[in-house]
Design a protein around this motif. Structure first.
Motif, PDB file in Angstrom:
ATOM      1  N   PRO A 135       0.826  -1.211   0.000  1.00  0.00           N
ATOM      2  CA  PRO A 135       0.000   0.000   0.000  1.00  0.00           C
ATOM      3  C   PRO A 135       0.860   1.262   0.000  1.00  0.00           C
ATOM      4  N   PHE A 136       0.387   2.279  -0.701  1.00  0.00           N
ATOM      5  CA  PHE A 136       1.193   3.493  -0.844  1.00  0.00           C
ATOM      6  C   PHE A 136       1.425   4.201   0.491  1.00  0.00           C
ATOM      7  N   GLY A 137       0.499   4.009   1.412  1.00  0.00           N
ATOM      8  CA  GLY A 137       0.650   4.631   2.718  1.00  0.00           C
ATOM      9  C   GLY A 137       1.931   4.210   3.423  1.00  0.00           C
ATOM     10  N   GLU A 138       2.430   3.026   3.067  1.00  0.00           N
ATOM     11  CA  GLU A 138       3.665   2.551   3.706  1.00  0.00           C
ATOM     12  C   GLU A 138       4.899   3.079   2.994  1.00  0.00           C
ATOM     13  N   LEU A 139       4.688   3.785   1.892  1.00  0.00           N
ATOM     14  CA  LEU A 139       5.827   4.131   1.044  1.00  0.00           C
ATOM     15  C   LEU A 139       6.055   5.624   0.917  1.00  0.00           C
ATOM     16  N   VAL A 140       5.500   6.381   1.843  1.00  0.00           N
ATOM     17  CA  VAL A 140       5.711   7.820   1.763  1.00  0.00           C
ATOM     18  C   VAL A 140       7.136   8.147   2.194  1.00  0.00           C
ATOM     19  N   GLY A 141       7.712   9.117   1.548  1.00  0.00           N
ATOM     20  CA  GLY A 141       9.050   9.573   1.951  1.00  0.00           C
ATOM     21  C   GLY A 141      10.144   8.681   1.414  1.00  0.00           C
ATOM     22  N   ASP A 142      11.258   8.715   2.108  1.00  0.00           N
ATOM     23  CA  ASP A 142      12.445   8.043   1.588  1.00  0.00           C
ATOM     24  C   ASP A 142      12.276   6.543   1.511  1.00  0.00           C
ATOM     25  N   LEU A 165       2.537  10.579   7.775  1.00  0.00           N
ATOM     26  CA  LEU A 165       2.932  11.390   6.624  1.00  0.00           C
ATOM     27  C   LEU A 165       2.253  10.948   5.336  1.00  0.00           C
ATOM     28  N   ALA A 166       1.549   9.813   5.361  1.00  0.00           N
ATOM     29  CA  ALA A 166       0.846   9.346   4.169  1.00  0.00           C
ATOM     30  C   ALA A 166      -0.612   9.757   4.196  1.00  0.00           C
ATOM     31  N   SER A 167      -0.978  10.588   5.147  1.00  0.00           N
ATOM     32  CA  SER A 167      -2.381  10.949   5.257  1.00  0.00           C
ATOM     33  C   SER A 167      -2.538  12.462   5.225  1.00  0.00           C
ATOM     34  N   ALA A 191      -0.636  14.364   8.292  1.00  0.00           N
ATOM     35  CA  ALA A 191       0.727  14.797   7.953  1.00  0.00           C
ATOM     36  C   ALA A 191       1.073  16.130   8.617  1.00  0.00           C
ATOM     37  N   LEU A 192       0.149  17.093   8.518  1.00  0.00           N
ATOM     38  CA  LEU A 192       0.444  18.383   9.132  1.00  0.00           C
ATOM     39  C   LEU A 192       0.541  18.265  10.658  1.00  0.00           C
ATOM     40  N   PRO A 193      -0.401  17.555  11.311  1.00  0.00           N
ATOM     41  CA  PRO A 193      -0.220  17.330  12.752  1.00  0.00           C
ATOM     42  C   PRO A 193       1.111  16.664  13.091  1.00  0.00           C
ATOM     43  N   ALA A 194       1.581  15.773  12.235  1.00  0.00           N
ATOM     44  CA  ALA A 194       2.878  15.136  12.503  1.00  0.00           C
ATOM     45  C   ALA A 194       3.987  16.191  12.518  1.00  0.00           C
ATOM     46  N   ILE A 195       3.928  17.110  11.559  1.00  0.00           N
ATOM     47  CA  ILE A 195       4.939  18.170  11.518  1.00  0.00           C
ATOM     48  C   ILE A 195       4.799  19.082  12.748  1.00  0.00           C
ATOM     49  N   GLY A 197       5.700  19.103   1.195  1.00  0.00           N
ATOM     50  CA  GLY A 197       4.396  19.710   0.942  1.00  0.00           C
ATOM     51  C   GLY A 197       3.253  18.713   0.799  1.00  0.00           C
ATOM     52  N   GLY A 198       3.561  17.441   0.657  1.00  0.00           N
ATOM     53  CA  GLY A 198       2.530  16.433   0.395  1.00  0.00           C
ATOM     54  C   GLY A 198       2.020  15.787   1.663  1.00  0.00           C
ATOM     55  N   PRO A 199       1.144  14.778   1.583  1.00  0.00           N
ATOM     56  CA  PRO A 199       0.556  14.273   0.336  1.00  0.00           C
ATOM     57  C   PRO A 199      -0.378  15.307  -0.291  1.00  0.00           C
ATOM     58  N   GLY A 200      -0.423  15.307  -1.612  1.00  0.00           N
ATOM     59  CA  GLY A 200      -1.165  16.355  -2.303  1.00  0.00           C
ATOM     60  C   GLY A 200      -0.530  17.688  -1.963  1.00  0.00           C
ATOM     61  N   ARG A 201      -1.351  18.582  -1.418  1.00  0.00           N
ATOM     62  CA  ARG A 201      -0.794  19.878  -0.988  1.00  0.00           C
ATOM     63  C   ARG A 201      -1.033  20.062   0.503  1.00  0.00           C
TER      64      ARG A 201
END
Lengths: 288, 434, 289
Positions: B253-260, C147-149, C153-157, C235-239
C-alpha cells in the motif's frame, strides 16, 4: 547553591510526603528525558543497522552486529570532509562578523549619546519581527548583483546585521557602571580605546553567549545555503545530508549515519558551552 | 599611540562597510578567481560541469577520458542532490556564466523549459560535426525552434524485472513478450501472500507521487497531461495501478511508502519480498552492484514490458541531455566537452556501465552486450520494440505533471476518487499552468 | 565641534550594522514591493504587470491552502508549546539533585538542525517505524498513516515543532520564574491560597511578560516553518502540508516566478506585521509588568 538548598531540606524535613513528591518529580523529569532523547538514540541505532533490519524490531535499539561501515560509506559517497570545512568556515566567519558589528552597535546604543538613538534602537528591535524568508528574493537579487552568489561571502554578509545580537549585548552593556569609562575618557582614552580595553573584557560572558548562538545558527541553517550555494565544493553539511535523500536508492541507515555525522560537532559544542546557551536564552526572555 | 589605534579601528570599520558596498563593482572578478582559467590558450582552461548525483560513477569516467584527450581543458565536476538539482541550475544560470558552463538534465521537458528561458547556447555548428554524425537522427529529434540546443547522450528503456526463484517456487512460467497487463495483474496476485510487514508482493509499488504508473500510459504513446485527450489514457493507467494495490492486493500500500522509504525499490526487490517490477535500464546496474559487490543473493531476469490487450509490445524511455550555458565564458571548451559527452567514444563508456546509449552503431551495441552479462536476457534491451517518448518537449510539462502528481497521489492514498482526481487535474491545469 | 565629533564616532560604531540593515533588510523590503508588480523569471528582463500578481493570488488555490495550513499550524503549535513549556518550567523549578543535567538535556532538541530533526522524525513516522511500533505495543492496532495521510501529515509536523520548541521555551520561562518575587507567594500563602491558586494569581501574572515574549516569537517562527516540511513531506501528500515559505520557495526557485513569489512574500510580511501589532496592542489586557 541549589545543591545546598536541597541538602538542608533533606536534613530538616524527612516526611514521606516529601520523598514521594521528589520521586514523582524524578519520574516526570525522566519521562521528559526519554521523549527528548529517544529520537536521537533511535537515529544512532538506525545508523548502525542495514536496510533490512532498520524497521524489523525497530525498537531494538542495540543492533546485534553494528554496521560501522555505514559511516565509511557516507564518507566515501560524498566529500563530507569538505562539507565540514565549509560549514566551519561559514559559521566562524559569520559569527566573527556579526559579533564585531553587533558589539560595536551595542556599545553605541548603551554608552554613547547621539541624536535619534532611541528611535534607531526601536527600528533595530522592529526588524527582529521581520522573517528573513519574506525578503529572501530581493536579498538573492542584491547579492547576485554583487557577484556574491555561489560564494560563502553571501552567507557571511547576510548575518552581518544581527538585531538580536545588538539587543542582547546592549542589555548587558547598559548594566555596566559608567565610572570606568568616564575616568578613562578623562585620561584621554578614545572611544575605541574604551570599547576595546574596558568594555569588551567586561562583556566577555555576553559575547561568548552570543557567539555560541550565532555559531549554532549558521551551522544549522539550511535555507540560505540551499539558495546561495550551487557548487558542490561550497556545500555545507546541511546540503550534504540532502545527498542521501535521493530519488533512487534512498537508504535509511545511510541517511541516519549522515544525519548523525552532521550533528556530532554541534553536540560537542553544546556539551562544552551548554552553560552559555541556557544563560543566553534566559537573558533574552526575561530582559525583553 | 591611542590615535593609531583609533585609526586602525576606523579603517577596519570602514573597510567592512566598503566591502559590503563595493563588491558590486567587481563583476567578473570572482569567476576568474574560481576558475583559475584564463583566456591564454597555452594555459589550462577550466570549465564547470553540473550533473545530478546519480550520474557520478560513469560521468567520472567520461570526464577522465575527455581530459586525457584534451589535456589543456580541465572539467570541474559538480554533482548536486537530485531533489535540489533544478533549483541549483536556476541559480547558476542567473549568476552570469562563470559558475556553470555545461550541464545535464534527465528530461527533454527541462530542455524545452531552458530553451524557452533563452539560456542555452545553440549547438547547431557542432551538431553536424564528424564526431556526432553517426547519431544524427536522434539529435534531430531534439530540434526546437529550428535549432539544436542540447545533445542526447543517454537513453532509457523500461522493461519487466522478475525474481526467478519466486516464480519457480510458485511453479509459474516466466514472463515473456506474450504477456498482457491483465496477465501481469493475475500473476502478481498469485505471487502475493502473508500479511502485515512480512507480506510478499507480486508487484513493486512506489511512492504515491511517482512516475511509474505513467509508464503504462507512456507505452501507448501518451505523455503530456496538458493535452486533454491524453488525460483519459492517464486515467486508465492510474486506475490499473490503483487496482493492483487495492483490488489484487499485489502491491505494498502506498501509505507505507511515503518519503524516503518508498523510493528505495532496489532493496525491496533485493530482499526477495517482491516478485516483479517494471523499471528502467538503470536498475540493472543497481541490482548487479549489490549482487556482485555486496554479496546479496538474487536470481533475477528481465522481459519485455507486458502490452495492453489488442496492442503490440512497446516500451518507453527518454533522453538525458547535455547543454551549454549561453553565458559561458569558456565557450569553445564547453562545446568541446558537450560534443564529447554525446560522442560515440563516451557512448561506449556509458554502455560499459550498463546504461543505454542513443548511438545505434554495432560497436556500441556489442560493447553493451560484452560488458553486461547479467541478467541472462539482457538482449531484451536491444530488441526492436517501438520506444515511445516518456516526456514531451513542452516547457510547461513540469508544471502540469506536478499537478498530476499532487492529485493522483491523493487517489493512490485513497483520499479522493479517481473521477475527483482527474476532474481536479483538468480544472487545475486549465487554471494554473501558464 | 566636539559634539559633532562624538556623534560621528557613534555612527562609526553603528556603521557595520547600519549598512547591513540598509542593504539586507530595508532595501529588500522596498525592492520586494517593487518586484511584486513585475513579471520576472530571474533570468530574462522583467516587465511591469501592475496588480496582476496580487489578483492572481486572490484566486490561487495553492496559496490559499498554504495560508490556511500555516494558520492552522500557528494556532496549534504556539499555544500547545507554551502550555507544555510552562508545565516543564514548573517541573524544572523543583530543586532536586541533578536538575541542571535535566535542563541541559531538555534544551538539546533546540540546538540541532531542523532539517536533521525532520529527517529523523520522517523515519520515525513510517508505517513500521518506532512511533507506530510503540502505538501497536500499547494495543493501538491500527495506528495512523502519519505522513501518508492528508489529515495526519500536518499534525505530525506540528508534533515535531512542539517537541523541538518546548525545551527552549521552558528554559526561558524557568528563568522568568526566578524573577517572580518570593514575597508574593508568602503573602498568598498567608491568605490561605492553595498551590493552584498561587499559580493562577501569582505565578502566571508574574510570568506574563515572558509568556508574551514566547508567544510573539513563537508566532513569528511558526510562519517561517520550512526545513521540517522540506525534510518530511515536501508539501505532500497532495498539498496538505504546503506552507507559506515552502510555497514561496517553490514559486521562486523551482517555477522561476520571482515576481509572483515576491507578492506572496509581501503578503507574508504584512500578515506577520499585523499579527505582531495586534499582539502588542492586546498585551495591555493580560501582561503585567
Amino acid at each position: 547553591m541549589e545543591m545546598a538548598a536541597e541538602k538542608s531540606a533533606g536534613i530538616t524535613g524527612y516526611s514521606i510526603k516529601r520523598i514521594l513528591r521528589t520521586f514523582l518529580v524524578y519520574v516526570l523529569l525522566l519521562a521528559v528525558v526519554v521523549l527528548t532523547v529517544l529520537p536521537f538514540v533511535w537515529m544512532v541505532s538506525g545508523s548502525l543497522k542495514n536496510q533490512a533490519t532498520i524497521f524489523q524490531n525497530t525498537m531494538n535499539l542495540i543492533p546485534s552486529e553494528p554496521l560501522w561501515s555505514n559511516y565509511s560509506e557516507v564518507w566515501n559517497r560524498v566529500p563530507f570532509g569538505q562539507f565540514y570545512w565549509n560549514t566551519i568556515k561559514v559559521s566562524v566567519l559569520s559569527t566573527a562578523g556579526s559579533l564585531i558589528a553587533a558589539s560595536l552597535a551595542a556599545y553605541a546604543f548603551a554608552k554613547l549619546s547621539f541624536p535619534g538613538r532611541d528611535k534607531l534602537f526601536l527600528l533595530f528591535l522592529a526588524t527582529m519581527m521581520i522573517p528573513g524568508q519574506a525578503i529572501m528574493i530581493p536579498q538573492f537579487t542584491i547579492l547576485n548583483g554583487m557577484n556574491l552568489v555561489n560564494t560563502h561571502w553571501a552567507l557571511i554578509l547576510l548575518n552581518l546585521f544581527n538585531p538580536y545580537g545588538v539587543f542582547l549585548l546592549r542589555q548587558f552593556l547598559i548594566q555596566l557602571p559608567n565610572d570606568l569609562n568616564e575616568s578613562a575618557r578623562i585620561d584621554g582614552c578614545s572611544e575605541f580605546g574604551i570599547f576595546m580595553r574596558i568594555v569588551m573584557p567586561l562583556a566577555k560572558p555576553a559575547i561568548v553567549t552570543l557567539g555560541v548562538f550565532s555559531l549554532l545558527w549558521s551551522w544549522n541553517d539550511f535555507l540560505q545555503p540551499l539558495i546561495y550555494l550551487s557548487q558542490e565544493r561550497l556545500f555545507t553539511i546541511q546540503l550534504g545530508i540532502r545527498y542521501f535523500q535521493q530519488l533512487n536508492g534512498a537508504n535509511y541507515p545511510l541517511i541516519m549515519a549522515a544525519t548523525t555525522m552532521s550533528l556530532i560537532p554541534i553536540i560537542v559544542i553544546y556539551l562544552f558551552a551548554q552553560r552559555y546557551f541556557i544563560e543566553g536564552i534566559a537573558i533574552t526572555g526575561t530582559k525583553g | 599611540m591611542n590615535r593609531m589605534k583609533v585609526w586602525l579601528m576606523v579603517v577596519l570599520t570602514v573597510s567592512i562597510a566598503l566591502f559590503t558596498a563595493c563588491s558590486s563593482n567587481n563583476s567578473g572578478q570572482k569567476s576568474s578567481g574560481n576558475d583559475a582559467g584564463s583566456s591564454n590558450s597555452e594555459e589550462t582552461v577550466t570549465i564547470n560541469f553540473f550533473d545530478w548525483t546519480d550520474e557520478q560513477p560513469y560521468m567520472n569516467q567520461v570526464v577522465s577520458a575527455f581530459e586525457e584527450k584534451h589535456p589543456n581543458i580541465k572539467v570541474n565536476q559538480n554533482y548536486v542532490p537530485t531533489s535540489d538539482y533544478i533549483q541549483k541550475i536556476l541559480v547558476n544560470l542567473s549568476t552570469g556564466g562563470g559558475d556553470m558552463d555545461v550541464f545535464a538534465t534527465q528530461s527533454t521537458s527541462n530542455l524545452a523549459e531552458y530553451i524557452s528561458k533563452d539560456v542555452l547556447e545553440p549547438l547547431d555548428d557542432i551538431a553536424g560535426s564528424e564526431a556526432l554524425a553517426g547519431n544524427k537522427d536522434t539529435i534531430e529529434q531534439l530540434r526546437f525552434n529550428d535549432h539544436i540546443y542540447g545533445f542526447p547522450y543517454r537513453t532509457s528503456k523500461w522493461v519487466l524485472y522478475y525474481n526467478k526463484d519466486l516464480f519457480d517456487q510458485a511453479g509459474i512460467p516466466y514472463p515473456d513478450n506474450s504477456w498482457t497487463w491483465d496477465r501481469y495483474a493475475e500473476v502478481a496476485q498469485q505471487l502475493s501472500s502473508g500479511s502485515g510487514q512480512d507480506r510478499m508482493y507480486g508487484s513493486m509499488s512506489y511512492q504515491s507521487n511517482n512516475t511509474w504508473w505513467r509508464v503504462l500510459a507512456n507505452i501507448q504513446g501518451v505523455n503530456n497531461p496538458l493535452v486533454p485527450e491524453e488525460l483519459e489514457t492517464f486515467k486508465k493507467a492510474a486506475e490499473y495501478y490503483y487496482n493492483l494495490t487495492y483490488t489484487h492486493g499485489a502491491q505494498q500500500p502506498f501509505g507505507e511508502l511515503v518519503g524516503d522509504a518508498g523510493s528505495d525499490f532496489s532493496s525491496r526487490f533485493l530482499q526477495g519480498k517482491t516478485a516483479m517490477m517494471w523499471n528502467g535500464d538503470w536498475a540493472v546496474q543497481m541490482l548487479n552492484d549489490e549482487i556482485q559487490n555486496n554479496g546479496v543473493e538474487l536470481n533475477y531476469d528481465i522481459a519485455p514490458l507486458p502490452k495492453w490487450e489488442g496492442s503490440e509490445t512497446t516500451t518507453t524511455g527518454s533522453f538525458a541531455v547535455i547543454m551549454v550555458n549561453k553565458q559561458s565564458k569558456q565557450m569553445d571548451a564547453a562545446k568541446k566537452f558537450a560534443e564529447f559527452v554525446a560522442s560515440e567514444e563516451a557512448a561506449k563508456i556509458f554502455v560499459r556501465n550498463g546504461l543505454l546509449s542513443p548511438w545505434g552503431t554495432e560497436e556500441v551495441k556489442e560493447a553493451f552486450l560484452d560488458s553486461v552479462t547479467t541478467p541472462e536476457s539482457v538482449g531484451v534491451f536491444s530488441d526492436p520494440y517501438v520506444v515511445m517518448s516518456q516526456v514531451p518537449m513542452d516547457p510547461l510539462y513540469n508544471q502540469g505533471i506536478k499537478i498530476v502528481e499532487e492529485e493522483t497521489s491523493l487517489y493512490f492514498l485513497q483520499e479522493q476518487s479517481l473521477d475527483e482526481a482527474f476532474q481536479k487535474i483538468k480544472d487545475r491545469i486549465a487554471k494554473e499552468v501558464k | 565641534m566636539a559634539k559633532w565629533k562624538s556623534y560621528g564616532i557613534a555612527y562609526l560604531f553603528l556603521a557595520p550594522s547600519l549598512i547591513g540593515l540598509a542593504v539586507f533588510v530595508l532595501y529588500p523590503i522596498l525592492y520586494s514591493f517593487y518586484l511584486s508588480f513585475m513579471k520576472w523569471d530571474g533570468l530574462t528582463p522583467m516587465s511591469f504587470i501592475g496588480l496582476s500578481n496580487y489578483k492572481d493570488l486572490w484566486t490561487d488555490e495553492t496559496f490559499k491552502i498554504s495560508l490556511t495550513n500555516n494558520l492552522y499550524y500557528t494556532l496549534v503549535t504556539v499555544p500547545i508549546t507554551i502550555v507544555l513549556s510552562i508545565l516543564l518550567a514548573l517541573l524544572m523549578n523543583y530543586k532536586v539533585r541533578g536538575i541542571q543535567t535535566f535542563r541541559v538535556l531538555y534544551f538539546f532538541p533546540n540546538i540541532t538542525a531542523s532539517l536533521a530533526i525532520g529527517i529523523i522524525w520522517a523515519a520515525m513516522f513510517t508505517q513500521y517505524g518506532p512511533l507506530n511500533t510503540i502505538l501497536r505495543f500499547f494495543g493501538y492496532a491500527d495506528p495512523p498513516a502519519w505522513l501518508a495521510s492528508t489529515t495526519m501529515a500536518l499534525p505530525a509536523i506540528m508534533l515535531v515543532s512542539i517537541w523541538k520548541g518546548v525545551g527552549y521555551n521552558a528554559v526561558i520561562l524557568f528563568a522568568g520564574l526566578q524573577g517572580v518575587p518570593r514575597h508574593l507567594y508568602e503573602a498568598a500563602e498567608l491568605d490561605g491560597a492553595n498551590r493552584f491558586k498561587q499559580f493562577i494569581y501569582v505565578t502566571l501574572p508574574g510570568l506574563s511578560p515572558v509568556i508574551f515574549f514566547c508567544v510573539v516569537m513563537g508566532v513569528i517562527g511558526s510562519f517561517q516553518v520550512f526545513d521540517t516540511v522540506m525534510a518530511m513531506t515536501q508539501g505532500g501528500p497532495g498539498r496538505s502540508t504546503n506552507v507559506l515559505v515552502f510555497h514561496i520557495y517553490n514559486t521562486a526557485f523551482q517555477n522561476y516566478n520571482f515576481g509572483y513569489a515576491s507578492a506572496m512574500s509581501y503578503i507574508l510580511f504584512v500578515i506577520i506585521l499585523v499579527i505582531t501589532f495586534i499582539q502588542l496592542k492586546m498585551q495591555k489586557r493580560w501582561v503585567t509588568y
